[in-house]
Scaffold this motif. Structure first.
Motif: not given
Length: 280
Positions: A78-85
């Protein structure tokens, strides 16, 4: 390259959009491709939950894992896709008698997409539940015939947790922990407290080493299927599908290794299976 290998592992040929629909597609593909399993524990191997170790095991070596491994990988991608979690710790309540407060032995994620927070979980050994918006009463129906519901039940920090994920549906579409009725049952509770890396290490270590628990006494593998759910607990295989439920006992190490590959997409050799002591 890391993201490309992950997408290939879960069978996606294109990078998902950073939308609610894209998040759902990514999580579903992960769940259908990478099994839940604890087999390194009975093999006497340590469970490592750092990013490099998890990527090597689940992506490069074709294995599955349990929640601390799955959701480490999922969070990294998700981080690699730019999605914060960020991680949340949960108390698993499926199969736990009422009145008992279990430890926080499950990790899930709080992801932010399109300006909303979502419960995102690629690592629970159950239905292919999609990401759920953090909203009281939201429901989702899964392909195995179950319905899941997210409820707000208390304030942050309460021992019961702030949120409750419930499940209603066929007991056979689980790994054996559900009660024998189809009514609502608690799956897990969680709150939104901050979780540090050492909290995850501590919870994972307890889960992998505590004597007498499910993960240190049983051999578990499960995976959602496109229209059902498959689980194997020790030598008992259960496959739930629209036409009913099939069950059989695994005959020998070759059968076990073959079933791991064919049903659960887990790469474990017959020699490694012999180390499980299931056929002594």
């Amino acid at each position: 390259m890391t993201l490309e290998r992950y997408l290939a592992r879960i069978g996606l040929t294109e990078t998902p959009a950073i939308t609610a629909q894209g998040l759902s597609a990514l999580q579903s593909a992960h769940r259908l491709a990478i099994a839940f399993e604890n087999l390194d524990i009975p093999l006497g191997r340590p469970i490592r939950i750092d990013s490099e170790s998890v990527f090597d095991k689940l992506v490069l070596r074709g294995r599955g894992g349990y929640c601390f491994e799955h959701n480490r990988l999922y969070a990294d991608m998700l981080a690699a896709l730019g999605v914060p979690s960020r991680p949340l710790l949960a108390r698993v309540r499926l199969g736990i008698p009422a009145g008992i407060t279990p430890p926080r032995t499950h990790v899930c994620l709080l992801a932010e997409v399109e300006g909303r927070f979502w419960l995102a979980d690629a690592g629970f050994g159950g239905s292919n539940v999609p990401p759920l918006p953090l909203k009281d009463g939201v429901r989702a129906r899964t392909a195995d015939g179950a319905v899941h519901r997210l409820r707000r039940i208390g304030e942050t920090g309460m021992v019961r947790g702030q949120w409750l994920l419930e499940r209603a549906g066929p007991p056979a579409a689980t790994d054996g922990r559900a009660a024998p009725h189809h009514d609502w049952q608690p799956q897990y509770t969680f709150d939104l407290s901050e979780v540090a890396a050492d909290d995850l290490e501590q919870a994972s270590h307890w889960t992998a080493t505590r004597p007498g628990t499910r993960f240190t006494t049983l051999h578990v593998a499960s995976i959602p299927q496109a229209a059902g759910f498959a689980s194997m607990v020790d030598r008992e295989l259960t496959v739930h599908h629209p036409g009913g439920t099939d069950q059989r006992t695994i005959a020998d190490p070759a059968d076990y290794a073959g079933t791991l590959g064919a049903v659960f997409r887990i790469a474990l050799s017959e020699a490694e299976v012999a180390g499980l002591a299931l056929f002594a």
